[in-house]
Design a protein around this motif. Structure first.
Motif, PDB file in Angstrom:
ATOM      1  N   GLY A 194       3.261  10.144   5.593  1.00 29.86           N
ATOM      2  CA  GLY A 194       2.300   9.117   5.984  1.00 29.86           C
ATOM      3  C   GLY A 194       2.710   7.753   5.461  1.00 29.86           C
ATOM      4  N   LYS A 195       3.230   7.707   4.230  1.00 31.14           N
ATOM      5  CA  LYS A 195       3.700   6.428   3.698  1.00 31.14           C
ATOM      6  C   LYS A 195       4.910   5.919   4.476  1.00 31.14           C
ATOM      7  N   PHE A 196       5.763   6.847   4.895  1.00 28.61           N
ATOM      8  CA  PHE A 196       6.906   6.454   5.723  1.00 28.61           C
ATOM      9  C   PHE A 196       6.425   5.820   7.029  1.00 28.61           C
ATOM     10  N   LEU A 197       5.412   6.434   7.637  1.00 31.19           N
ATOM     11  CA  LEU A 197       4.861   5.873   8.868  1.00 31.19           C
ATOM     12  C   LEU A 197       4.224   4.507   8.618  1.00 31.19           C
ATOM     13  N   GLY A 198       3.644   4.325   7.439  1.00 32.90           N
ATOM     14  CA  GLY A 198       3.110   3.014   7.083  1.00 32.90           C
ATOM     15  C   GLY A 198       4.203   1.955   7.034  1.00 32.90           C
ATOM     16  N   VAL A 199       5.369   2.334   6.534  1.00 31.15           N
ATOM     17  CA  VAL A 199       6.508   1.419   6.521  1.00 31.15           C
ATOM     18  C   VAL A 199       6.948   1.087   7.944  1.00 31.15           C
ATOM     19  N   VAL A 200       6.968   2.108   8.801  1.00 33.99           N
ATOM     20  CA  VAL A 200       7.342   1.891  10.206  1.00 33.99           C
ATOM     21  C   VAL A 200       6.416   0.867  10.853  1.00 33.99           C
ATOM     22  N   ILE A 201       5.115   1.013  10.626  1.00 34.83           N
ATOM     23  CA  ILE A 201       4.161   0.080  11.219  1.00 34.83           C
ATOM     24  C   ILE A 201       4.310  -1.313  10.603  1.00 34.83           C
ATOM     25  N   ALA A 202       4.569  -1.372   9.315  1.00 34.54           N
ATOM     26  CA  ALA A 202       4.762  -2.675   8.666  1.00 34.54           C
ATOM     27  C   ALA A 202       5.973  -3.398   9.251  1.00 34.54           C
ATOM     28  N   LEU A 203       7.081  -2.686   9.398  1.00 34.03           N
ATOM     29  CA  LEU A 203       8.279  -3.310   9.950  1.00 34.03           C
ATOM     30  C   LEU A 203       8.132  -3.599  11.445  1.00 34.03           C
ATOM     31  N   GLY A 204       7.226  -2.886  12.102  1.00 36.63           N
ATOM     32  CA  GLY A 204       6.951  -3.172  13.504  1.00 36.63           C
ATOM     33  C   GLY A 204       6.378  -4.559  13.710  1.00 36.63           C
ATOM     34  N   LEU A 205       5.824  -5.144  12.657  1.00 35.48           N
ATOM     35  CA  LEU A 205       5.299  -6.506  12.748  1.00 35.48           C
ATOM     36  C   LEU A 205       6.404  -7.534  12.965  1.00 35.48           C
ATOM     37  N   ILE A 206       7.627  -7.157  12.706  1.00 32.66           N
ATOM     38  CA  ILE A 206       8.743  -8.086  12.914  1.00 32.66           C
ATOM     39  C   ILE A 206       8.757  -8.565  14.361  1.00 32.66           C
ATOM     40  N   ALA A 207       8.517  -7.661  15.314  1.00 34.74           N
ATOM     41  CA  ALA A 207       8.498  -8.055  16.726  1.00 34.74           C
ATOM     42  C   ALA A 207       7.419  -9.093  16.989  1.00 34.74           C
ATOM     43  N   ASN A 208       6.281  -8.949  16.325  1.00 39.03           N
ATOM     44  CA  ASN A 208       5.179  -9.884  16.513  1.00 39.03           C
ATOM     45  C   ASN A 208       5.454 -11.218  15.836  1.00 39.03           C
ATOM     46  N   ALA A 260       0.813  -1.217   0.000  1.00 31.54           N
ATOM     47  CA  ALA A 260       0.000   0.000   0.000  1.00 31.54           C
ATOM     48  C   ALA A 260       0.849   1.271   0.000  1.00 31.54           C
ATOM     49  N   VAL A 261       2.003   1.234   0.648  1.00 30.43           N
ATOM     50  CA  VAL A 261       2.825   2.450   0.738  1.00 30.43           C
ATOM     51  C   VAL A 261       3.765   2.598  -0.459  1.00 30.43           C
ATOM     52  N   SER A 262       3.944   1.548  -1.236  1.00 31.70           N
ATOM     53  CA  SER A 262       4.824   1.646  -2.409  1.00 31.70           C
ATOM     54  C   SER A 262       4.143   2.462  -3.506  1.00 31.70           C
ATOM     55  N   SER A 263       4.922   3.025  -4.363  1.00 33.12           N
ATOM     56  CA  SER A 263       4.400   3.874  -5.434  1.00 33.12           C
ATOM     57  C   SER A 263       3.525   3.070  -6.382  1.00 33.12           C
ATOM     58  N   ASN A 264       2.238   3.396  -6.391  1.00 37.85           N
ATOM     59  CA  ASN A 264       1.265   2.715  -7.249  1.00 37.85           C
ATOM     60  C   ASN A 264       1.253   1.204  -7.052  1.00 37.85           C
ATOM     61  N   GLY A 265       1.561   0.785  -5.804  1.00 36.03           N
ATOM     62  CA  GLY A 265       1.526  -0.635  -5.502  1.00 36.03           C
ATOM     63  C   GLY A 265       2.565  -1.451  -6.229  1.00 36.03           C
ATOM     64  N   LYS A 266       3.718  -0.837  -6.549  1.00 34.59           N
ATOM     65  CA  LYS A 266       4.739  -1.525  -7.329  1.00 34.59           C
ATOM     66  C   LYS A 266       5.450  -2.619  -6.548  1.00 34.59           C
ATOM     67  N   LEU A 267       5.422  -2.510  -5.207  1.00 32.01           N
ATOM     68  CA  LEU A 267       6.010  -3.576  -4.396  1.00 32.01           C
ATOM     69  C   LEU A 267       4.931  -4.627  -4.135  1.00 32.01           C
ATOM     70  N   PRO A 268       5.004  -5.778  -4.757  1.00 31.20           N
ATOM     71  CA  PRO A 268       3.951  -6.784  -4.586  1.00 31.20           C
ATOM     72  C   PRO A 268       3.843  -7.258  -3.135  1.00 31.20           C
ATOM     73  N   VAL A 269       2.665  -7.703  -2.756  1.00 30.47           N
ATOM     74  CA  VAL A 269       2.449  -8.258  -1.420  1.00 30.47           C
ATOM     75  C   VAL A 269       3.415  -9.417  -1.169  1.00 30.47           C
ATOM     76  N   VAL A 270       3.655 -10.198  -2.200  1.00 31.48           N
ATOM     77  CA  VAL A 270       4.558 -11.349  -2.083  1.00 31.48           C
ATOM     78  C   VAL A 270       5.944 -10.915  -1.629  1.00 31.48           C
ATOM     79  N   VAL A 271       6.456  -9.855  -2.210  1.00 23.79           N
ATOM     80  CA  VAL A 271       7.799  -9.374  -1.857  1.00 23.79           C
ATOM     81  C   VAL A 271       7.821  -8.856  -0.422  1.00 23.79           C
ATOM     82  N   GLY A 272       6.778  -8.122  -0.029  1.00 24.35           N
ATOM     83  CA  GLY A 272       6.695  -7.632   1.343  1.00 24.35           C
ATOM     84  C   GLY A 272       6.693  -8.770   2.350  1.00 24.35           C
ATOM     85  N   ILE A 273       5.957  -9.830   2.047  1.00 28.07           N
ATOM     86  CA  ILE A 273       5.921 -11.007   2.919  1.00 28.07           C
ATOM     87  C   ILE A 273       7.316 -11.600   3.079  1.00 28.07           C
TER      88      ILE A 273
END
Length: 521
Positions: free
Chosen positions: A348-362, A185-198
């Motif tokens: 806001g997109k930067f903060l979205g990345v912060v929250i996404a990477l925060g899942l690492i702890a979980n 969602a935070v990547s430009s026009n969704g260029k980073l696929p969900v698969v890669v983020g996972i």
């Protein structure tokens, strides 16, 4: 952090007494010298040699090579209550709990007020079990699923371990899907696929867990801060769009049923941490007072769950009234979370990345525990080091996340509630064993790997299965609604946790009394 023994001896399995046993529990006590890391892995050939070599490298760099072995009293650190508090904040102040809160308005059609009350008190009730189990780590020096042997015995406890592995790997799978959605969602026009983020989050989590609990605790000491800042900003920029007026939907009985079901879902989200709660405090000294440990764990759990769940409820409450929020939610729950930051533009997109990477702890929490739990399953499994099992677990839940990335809400509603049932039943048996049968005799934690010194587990297994009968009769899932649960509203009310706990608690004492009279252990 200072230690009660030489720093080189702690957290690496050096100079400690460990029990190694065959599947029949015939244990051999082996004193390990200062240069040894693990027992030679006979039967694994060259692979075993490579494993021992890698573990020696971990020790050389002050990292953890220990697996399931008990932490002896002379190997413990000083107690650190702040570390315990921050651990739970880092683990739970995560996007996965924000997206869980989103289900209240969108799936259960609850008002903001109803959902918030259910979230706070449901997570509080579930957190009581987690905080209780966390106190067992310092007292016993044993991991959580080893403690299960003291009620379920050698063989029945393996069922509990398998169920806990399903929770740990399943929760990690959910985390990866949420992280993938956020990064997409935070990547430009969704260029980073969900698969890669996972895959990105899976690799980072694997690195942290491979190198042990020392790295884990360092990470957890600081991981909470960027998460807290990002979530506070999310509250500030999105709260004006929260729908605080719309009432819960449905007739009174249906609303009651939906309240109970969402309450139970929040309870399940919290209580599922119980199966690994003691794992992270085994290096605390046995003299650590249980009440402060319980209180500080409970405080960290409730604060983080409440903070995350309520912002998720608020974001989803706006879906019915805000077209942008509705469009984002249609793509995915992670997209809705990022939409909450939309007024901030690039920041806001930067903060979205912060929250996404925060899942690492979980993700790190269940991944680390899963490596230990795999070792408990048998003689051969115990020979294979924790980091290998961690790697195996990461592969399993990453593949599952990739396969189920488009079905997050279904996984949430079906998986979490179902897994909460067995934990509620199990914790009832653990509490009664301690309060009724071990109040005077206590526990001999040194026999953790000696089958003949442990209970047979017949009473616990029968009570556990009967508790499951009650849970099945009272569960309310998309794919099944029990006959008792059907009596409440159009969609039923999920009461499996409470009935399962109650039934197990009712039958365990007489069954355990008979077991003790007949077999003496």
């Amino acid at each position: 952090m200072t230690t009660a023994s030489s720093p080189d001896d702690v957290e690496k399995g050096r100079n400690h007494v460990s029990n190694t046993a065959d599947e029949n529990g015939n244990g051999n006590i082996t004193n390990k010298d200062s240069k040894a890391v693990t027992e030679p892995r006979h039967g694994l050939g060259k692979f075993g040699v490579y494993l021992n070599s890698f573990e020696r490298q971990l020790v050389r760099y002050n990292l953890e090579a220990r697996g399931v072995q008990r932490v002896e009293p002379h190997e413990t650190h000083r107690k650190d209550y702040m570390q315990a508090f921050l651990l739970w904040i880092s683990v739970n102040l995560a996007a996965v709990n924000i997206t869980l809160g989103m289900l209240a308005p969108t799936v259960y059609e609850l008002s903001f007020k109803d959902a918030a009350f259910c979230a706070v008190f449901g997570s509080l009730l579930g957190s009581l079990a987690v905080a209780y189990m966390a106190t067992w780590g310092p007292v016993s020096g044993n991991r959580t699923m080893i403690i299960a042997r003291y009620t379920f015995g050698w063989w029945p406890s393996k069922l509990i371990v398998l169920l806990n592995l399903i929770i740990l790997l399943g929760y990690s799978m959910i985390d990866l899907v949420v992280a993938g959605q956020l990064l997409n969602a935070v990547s430009s026009n969704g260029k980073l696929p969900v698969v890669v983020g996972i895959i990105i989050v899976a690799i980072i989590s694997w690195v942290i867990t491979t190198f042990g609990i020392h790295i884990f605790h360092i990470y957890m000491r600081y991981a909470w801060l960027p998460q807290l800042i990002a979530v506070c900003i999310l509250y500030g920029v999105s709260s004006s769009k929260f729908d605080l007026q719309t009432a819960s939907q449905g007739d009174p009985r249906t609303i009651t049923g939906n309240r109970i079901s969402f309450f139970s879902l929040c309870l399940s989200a919290a209580i599922t941490y119980t199966g690994g709660a003691a794992d992270f405090f085994v290096y605390y000294p046995p003299s650590t007072p249980r009440l402060p440990m319980f209180a500080i764990s409970l405080l960290g759990l409730v604060f983080s769950f409440t903070f995350a769940l309520i912002v998720g409820i608020g974001l989803a409450s706006a879906v019915a009234t805000n077209a942008d929020y509705a469009a984002a939610y249609d793509i995915g729950q992670g997209n809705l979370l990022v939409e909450g930051f939309s007024t901030l533009g690039g920041f806001g997109k930067f903060l979205g990345v912060v929250i996404a990477l925060g899942l690492i702890a979980n993700v790190v929490f269940p991944t680390y525990s899963s490596g230990i739990d795999f070792q408990i399953l048998g003689r051969v499994a115990q020979k294979i080091p924790r980091f290998v099992w961690n790697t195996f677990g990461v592969i399993i839940y990453t593949v599952c996340a990739l396969a189920g990335r488009n079905h997050l809400s279904e996984v949430f509603t079906n998986f979490l509630a179902l897994m909460g049932y067995w934990v509620a039943i199990w914790i009832a048996i653990i509490i009664e064993e301690q309060v009724i049968f071990r109040r005077r005799s206590g526990y001999d934690w040194t026999v953790w790997n000696q089958q003949k010194q442990l209970p047979l587990g017949i009473a616990a297994l029968v009570a556990f299965l009967l508790g499951w009968v009650g849970a099945i009769l009272c569960m309310a899932q998309v794919w099944y609604i029990g006959p008792i649960a059907k009596q409440v509203g159009e969609y039923g009310a999920d009461m499996g946790n409470y009935v399962g706990f109650s039934w197990a608690a009712l039958v365990y004492p007489p069954l355990r009394w008979v077991e003790l009279r007949k077999f003496g252990r």
